[in-house]
Each structure stands twice: as C-alpha cells, then as structure tokens.
Write an enzyme that holds these catalytic residues in place. Structure first.
Site, short mmCIF file in Angstrom:
data_model
loop_
_atom_site.label_atom_id
_atom_site.label_comp_id
_atom_site.label_asym_id
_atom_site.label_seq_id
_atom_site.Cartn_x
_atom_site.Cartn_y
_atom_site.Cartn_z
N ARG A 127 0.87 -1.18 0.00
CA ARG A 127 0.00 0.00 0.00
C ARG A 127 0.91 1.22 0.00
O ARG A 127 2.05 1.14 0.46
CB ARG A 127 -0.90 0.00 1.24
CG ARG A 127 -1.79 -1.23 1.38
CD ARG A 127 -2.55 -1.20 2.71
NE ARG A 127 -3.45 -2.34 2.86
CZ ARG A 127 -3.12 -3.49 3.45
NH1 ARG A 127 -1.91 -3.63 3.98
NH2 ARG A 127 -4.00 -4.47 3.55
N LYS A 152 -1.80 -2.20 7.55
CA LYS A 152 -3.21 -1.95 7.85
C LYS A 152 -3.65 -2.89 8.97
O LYS A 152 -3.40 -4.09 8.93
CB LYS A 152 -4.06 -2.20 6.60
CG LYS A 152 -5.47 -1.68 6.71
CD LYS A 152 -6.19 -1.77 5.38
CE LYS A 152 -7.59 -1.21 5.46
NZ LYS A 152 -8.30 -1.31 4.16
N HIS A 258 -2.62 2.49 -5.85
CA HIS A 258 -3.13 1.18 -5.43
C HIS A 258 -3.24 0.22 -6.61
O HIS A 258 -3.31 -1.00 -6.41
CB HIS A 258 -4.49 1.35 -4.76
CG HIS A 258 -4.70 0.41 -3.61
ND1 HIS A 258 -3.92 0.42 -2.46
CD2 HIS A 258 -5.59 -0.60 -3.42
CE1 HIS A 258 -4.33 -0.53 -1.63
NE2 HIS A 258 -5.33 -1.16 -2.19
N ARG A 261 -0.56 -2.40 -6.60
CA ARG A 261 -0.80 -3.50 -5.65
C ARG A 261 -1.80 -4.49 -6.25
O ARG A 261 -1.62 -5.70 -6.13
CB ARG A 261 -1.32 -2.91 -4.33
CG ARG A 261 -1.70 -3.93 -3.26
CD ARG A 261 -2.03 -3.19 -1.97
NE ARG A 261 -2.84 -3.95 -1.05
CZ ARG A 261 -2.34 -4.77 -0.12
NH1 ARG A 261 -1.04 -4.93 -0.03
NH2 ARG A 261 -3.15 -5.41 0.71
N HIS A 284 -3.83 -9.51 3.96
CA HIS A 284 -5.28 -9.53 4.14
C HIS A 284 -5.66 -10.43 5.31
O HIS A 284 -5.13 -11.54 5.44
CB HIS A 284 -5.98 -10.06 2.88
CG HIS A 284 -5.98 -9.09 1.74
ND1 HIS A 284 -6.20 -9.46 0.43
CD2 HIS A 284 -5.81 -7.74 1.72
CE1 HIS A 284 -6.15 -8.39 -0.34
NE2 HIS A 284 -5.92 -7.34 0.42
N TYR A 293 -9.43 -10.80 -6.74
CA TYR A 293 -8.48 -10.81 -7.86
C TYR A 293 -8.71 -11.97 -8.82
O TYR A 293 -8.13 -11.99 -9.91
CB TYR A 293 -7.04 -10.83 -7.33
CG TYR A 293 -6.73 -9.58 -6.55
CD1 TYR A 293 -6.64 -8.34 -7.18
CD2 TYR A 293 -6.55 -9.62 -5.17
CE1 TYR A 293 -6.39 -7.18 -6.46
CE2 TYR A 293 -6.30 -8.46 -4.44
CZ TYR A 293 -6.21 -7.26 -5.09
OH TYR A 293 -5.97 -6.10 -4.39
#
Length: 311
Positions: A127, A152, A258, A261, A284, A293
């Site tokens: 990120r 994150k 982004h 990524r 994640h 994805y």
C-alpha cells in the site's frame, strides 16, 4: 474521540474520517447534544445518505462504523438494532489492473525517487502508506526480505525483495546515509517517531536505522517546540507523479498508486500462485478480500477432470 482512537493505535486517517462523520451527524441533527442522540437519529442520517446524498455503499458503511465507534466508545451507549435503514446497493468491485508492459511504460516516465516507489508498490504489493512509511531497518538485504511494520490493522508481515531492485535500493540507501549525515551536522531533531518510542529511547529519532527510506526533501519546522524534524515523502507527491506518468505513457486506464498493488496480486494469481500465499503477501485478514483478484484474470481451469494421482 481522539483519545479513544489513539488508545487503540488506529491511524490518523481513521481519526480524520471518523471525526468527519461525527461532525456530519452533528450538523444533520442541528447541533443536538450528543448525549441526547438515539439510534433513530443515526438511522435517519444513514437513510439520508442513500436517498438524498446518493452516496455509495462503501461510504455508508464507513459512516456506520464511525458512528458505531462513537456511540460505544465515546458516549458509552449500546448502538441497538439498525434495521430498516435504506441502504445503497453494493456493486461488485473489480479493480483496475495493468499489464507488465504498461507498468514498465509508467516507470519509464517517472523520475527518482518516484520510479523506485512504484517499483516497490508493484514488486512487493505494498500500500502507498506502507511504502512511504518504510524505515532503513525494514530492509534485510542479506536475506532478501522486506518487513512491513504497522501495516493496515497494525499487522506486521514480510515479503521477498525483488532481486532486480537490489542495486537501486542500495543506491537509495546511500542517498539516505548522506542526507542523515548532513542532518546530524545541522543538529536536526530527528525523524518523526511513533507511539511512545521516543520517550523510551530518546536517541532513536537521530539513529540511522530509524531514518525514512524515502525522506522528504525539506525539514519540517514545528512552531510549538521550535524543533526541525524529517518526515517521509508525502503521498500527494507520489500520486501526482503517477498521474503525469500515466498521461505521458498514454495508458487509457484509471490508475492510482493502489493499481500497482492490484497488479501485483493479479499477476501472481495468473502465475498460478496459491491464493493463501497471495493473501499473506498482501496482509489480508480474510481470504475473501483476496478472492476479488480471481475476477481480474482469465480462468485457467482444466477442462478435463483428472485424479490428483495423475498430475
């Protein structure tokens, strides 16, 4: 609100966003005393976002999370049931992905250090705030590993460093060394630190291992203390550089930081990497987030069913 968010080590962006939604609720209820607010006031406010403001489902969800936090942790009240609210329909989101050729074209139109930033965004699946927040101690060149601290959700993870970037990364490290020596000579007050780190280790802001890998060009003057501190490269500078590079490369896609990524994850999936591996590399919490994805690439499933013994 500020204290409750800082206690939980949430980011400045979360603080700004949550506070903004509380102000919007305050304006909607005509400056009503917060203690007098009820769930019905919030229901009415959230419904108005969908009906009158025509806001997206993601914005409504953010508003709901902010106000839920405000009620529970600031007002000390239970939120209660929130059924009956008119909600915007959640649209399926398929991220924009660049081809490898398009990524190379964008990088060709970027100058230093923005070209290296974008190569790390794509090469490591970072990120933007993770990339710009990298410090010298995040790089382990001996083992070819990059450690992302405080990603994150305040989760740490490691990703492999791209071998082709090692010469450029070492060049950048030398630039950081030279700037650090210059800053020490000018008796600067160090880089900005996190949490209570500086109180524990007073010398840490001036130690080389804690210097930003992508430092800002100029020192930041703090009027309250008279200190001169070094911050990292600002995200708006990177976004602006990317926009200009995309225009020059004549790529007809809506590209942001982004996007690189997204491209990282999609290209790994296209190369038949396991979805759980990609989930770990992206940081994640839920594999369902990573599953988005699967819609960005062509299906590569076998037409003929076979036994695993025959693979």
């Amino acid at each position: 609100m500020t204290n409750e968010i800082k206690i939980r080590h949430y980011s400045q962006k979360t603080l700004k966003s949550y506070t903004n939604w509380v102000y919007k609720l305050k304006s909607y209820t005509r400056l009503q005393d917060p203690q007098a607010l009820s769930t019905s006031d919030v229901k009415s406010f959230l419904t108005s976002l969908a009906v009158e403001k025509n806001m997206s489902a993601s914005s409504q969800n953010l508003a709901f999370n902010a106000l839920l936090f405000f009620f529970r942790h600031v007002l000390g009240q239970e939120f209660g049931p929130i059924d009956g609210v008119v909600r915007a329909k959640q649209k399926p989101y398929i991220p924009v992905v660049l081809t490898r050729e398009e990524i190379d074209k964008v990088i060709q139109h970027l100058t230093s250090p923005f070209d290296l930033v974008v190569q790390l965004l794509y090469g490591c699946g970072l990120r933007l705030f993770e990339c710009l927040g990298l410090r010298v101690n995040a790089f382990n060149f001996d083992f070819g590993v990059l450690t992302i601290h405080d990603g994150k959700g305040k989760k740490d993870r490691t990703v492999p460093l791209p071998h082709m970037l090692l010469p450029e990364l070492n060049k950048q490290l030398e630039k950081v060394k030279a700037l650090h020596a210059k800053d020490l000579e000018a008796r600067y007050d160090g880089v900005f630190m996190f949490d209570n780190m500086e109180n524990k280790y007073p010398n840490s802001p001036r130690e080389f291992v804690w210097q930003w890998f992508f430092p800002a060009t100029y020192l930041t003057h703090i009027p309250e203390t008279g200190q001169r501190r070094r911050y990292h490269l600002h995200e708006s500078q990177v976004q602006k550089a990317i926009r200009h590079a995309v225009q020059k490369a004549q790529i007809p896609k809506r590209v942001s930081s982004h996007t690189f990524r997204h491209s990282f994850a999609s290209h790994l999936l296209q190369a038949n990497y396991d979805i759980r591996t990609i989930q770990e590399l992206l940081g994640h919490s839920d594999v369902r987030t990573t599953m988005i994805y699967t819609h960005t690439i062509k299906s590569q499933t076998q037409k003929e069913a076979k036994s695993p013994l025959d693979f």
